[in-house]
Each structure stands twice: as structure tokens, then as C-alpha cells.
Write a protein that holds these residues in place. Structure first.
Motif, mmCIF file in Angstrom:
data_model
loop_
_atom_site.group_PDB
_atom_site.id
_atom_site.type_symbol
_atom_site.label_atom_id
_atom_site.label_comp_id
_atom_site.label_asym_id
_atom_site.label_seq_id
_atom_site.Cartn_x
_atom_site.Cartn_y
_atom_site.Cartn_z
ATOM 1 N N THR A 14 0.836 -1.197 0.000
ATOM 2 C CA THR A 14 0.000 0.000 0.000
ATOM 3 C C THR A 14 0.868 1.243 0.000
ATOM 4 N N GLY A 15 0.633 2.108 -0.975
ATOM 5 C CA GLY A 15 1.296 3.400 -0.980
ATOM 6 C C GLY A 15 0.476 4.374 -0.155
ATOM 7 N N ALA A 24 3.028 19.921 5.851
ATOM 8 C CA ALA A 24 4.112 18.971 5.586
ATOM 9 C C ALA A 24 3.541 17.688 4.979
ATOM 10 N N VAL A 25 4.290 17.090 4.066
ATOM 11 C CA VAL A 25 3.869 15.844 3.430
ATOM 12 C C VAL A 25 4.873 14.751 3.764
ATOM 13 N N VAL A 26 4.349 13.637 4.259
ATOM 14 C CA VAL A 26 5.161 12.437 4.471
ATOM 15 C C VAL A 26 4.507 11.319 3.678
ATOM 16 N N SER A 27 5.325 10.405 3.174
ATOM 17 C CA SER A 27 4.776 9.338 2.350
ATOM 18 C C SER A 27 5.657 8.107 2.441
ATOM 19 N N PHE A 66 -8.647 7.482 -1.752
ATOM 20 C CA PHE A 66 -7.965 6.260 -2.174
ATOM 21 C C PHE A 66 -8.197 6.015 -3.653
ATOM 22 N N GLU A 67 -7.296 5.237 -4.246
ATOM 23 C CA GLU A 67 -7.415 4.890 -5.657
ATOM 24 C C GLU A 67 -8.526 3.866 -5.828
ATOM 25 N N GLU A 68 -9.489 4.211 -6.656
ATOM 26 C CA GLU A 68 -10.642 3.350 -6.911
ATOM 27 C C GLU A 68 -10.368 2.534 -8.179
ATOM 28 N N VAL A 69 -10.100 1.256 -7.979
ATOM 29 C CA VAL A 69 -9.755 0.375 -9.095
ATOM 30 C C VAL A 69 -10.996 -0.410 -9.505
ATOM 31 N N ALA A 139 4.165 6.782 -5.418
ATOM 32 C CA ALA A 139 3.896 7.844 -6.394
ATOM 33 C C ALA A 139 2.395 8.017 -6.597
ATOM 34 N N ASP A 140 1.664 6.912 -6.697
ATOM 35 C CA ASP A 140 0.214 6.998 -6.870
ATOM 36 C C ASP A 140 -0.447 7.658 -5.661
ATOM 37 N N ALA A 141 0.000 7.304 -4.457
ATOM 38 C CA ALA A 141 -0.569 7.913 -3.250
ATOM 39 C C ALA A 141 -0.301 9.415 -3.234
ATOM 40 N N LEU A 142 0.897 9.812 -3.613
ATOM 41 C CA LEU A 142 1.218 11.243 -3.679
ATOM 42 C C LEU A 142 0.348 11.944 -4.719
ATOM 43 N N ALA A 143 0.127 11.289 -5.857
ATOM 44 C CA ALA A 143 -0.719 11.874 -6.905
ATOM 45 C C ALA A 143 -2.158 12.039 -6.415
#
Length: 157
Positions: A14-15, A24-27, A66-69, A139-143
Motif C-alpha cells: 500500500t502506498g 508537511a507531506v510524508v509518504s 484512495f485509488e478506486e480500481v 507515487a500513486d498515493a502522492l498523486a
């Protein structure tokens, strides 16, 4: 001050990307691979425990995206995604955290200008925004996080 947002790319790896109230951004990524000698549901319990640990952040979580697949390459991937999605949405409901799925094509188009961008293009797009993702999941989570901030007119990441 801005809202604390959590963005997830659900899967065995999981991203995740978290924007705190101070901007601030953490990932990173978190693995939920099945462990030897554990039952089939344990990966989802570990996922739920991990979400609760993230929620314990001093800023909490105000919203989650979240990414909906809609399509999966394999039956196993579809089953795993369904388990993570069910765990996530019930956890959000329990904690009264608003959540939203974002279609894959929407995320890719927002990040790269192309709805069918590949993994390397997504990584490059997030590097172009000043991040250093270790893989396509991060990268996807950041996007997703960038999409959520920009679409919902929150202060930029």
C-alpha cells in the motif's frame, strides 16, 4: 492551518501519503503480504491496526482519499483489493472519517496529463513536484494527495 489528509493506493504493498495541518507531506509504502502461518484475514487486521496508528498522529485524519480500481489483472488481486477496500471503508465509517475513491484514470490524467500513464511516468510526475517516491505505489498515493488538495481547493501541497 490546513486539513490533515491521508491518500492511499490500496494493495498488498500500500502506498500512502499524509499531509499534516502545517502542510508537511510524508509518504511511503507499507507491506501487507500474507505472513507464513497466519490466517487469510490477518493481513486485513494488520491493515486496520496500521490505519489506527496513522489516526493517532497528533493532527488525526480529517479526510481520506484512495485509488478506486475497477479492473484487476488477476482474481487474487481483485480479492485482495476488495478486502482492503472493505476494511478501509468500514474503518472510516467507524471513526466518522469522510472518504472518497478516485478513479485510476482521473489520478493519472491529473498527474501527467494522460489517463493511461505508466508507472514510470507517475513516478517522474511526482519527482517533478519535489517528492522522491520509492516506487509506483508511493507515487500513486502522492498523486491522489495532490488531486485531493487541488480539487477540493485546500491549501497546496
Amino acid at each position: 492551518m490546513t486539513a490533515t489528509i491521508l491518500a492511499l493506493d490500496l494493495g498488498t504493498t500500500t502506498g500512502w501519503a499524509l499531509r499534516t495541518r502545517d502542510g508537511a507531506v510524508v509518504s511511503g509504502t507499507q507491506s501487507f503480504r500474507p505472513q507464513r502461518f497466519e490466517g487469510g484475514g490477518m493481513r486485513f487486521l494488520r491493515f486496520k491496526r496500521w490505519l489506527t496508528e496513522l489516526k493517532a498522529h497528533p493532527d488525526g485524519i480529517v479526510s481520506l482519499h484512495f485509488e478506486e480500481v475497477r479492473r484487476h489483472v488477476s482474481t487474487d488481486a481483485a480479492h485482495a483489493y476488495g478486502g482492503f477496500l472493505a476494511t478501509l471503508t468500514s474503518w472510516c465509517e467507524h471513526h466518522q472519517i469522510p472518504y472518497q475513491g478516485v478513479p485510476v484514470g482521473t489520478i493519472k490524467k491529473h498527474a501527467t496529463g494522460r489517463g493511461n500513464a505508466g508507472k514510470e511516468e507517475m513516478i517522474a510526475a511526482m519527482r517533478g513536484r519535489g517528492h522522491a517516491p520509492t516506487d509506483d505505489n508511493e507515487a500513486d498515493a502522492l498523486a491522489i494527495l495532490h488531486w485531493a488538495v487541488e480539487i477540493h481547493h485546500m491549501q497546496a501541497v
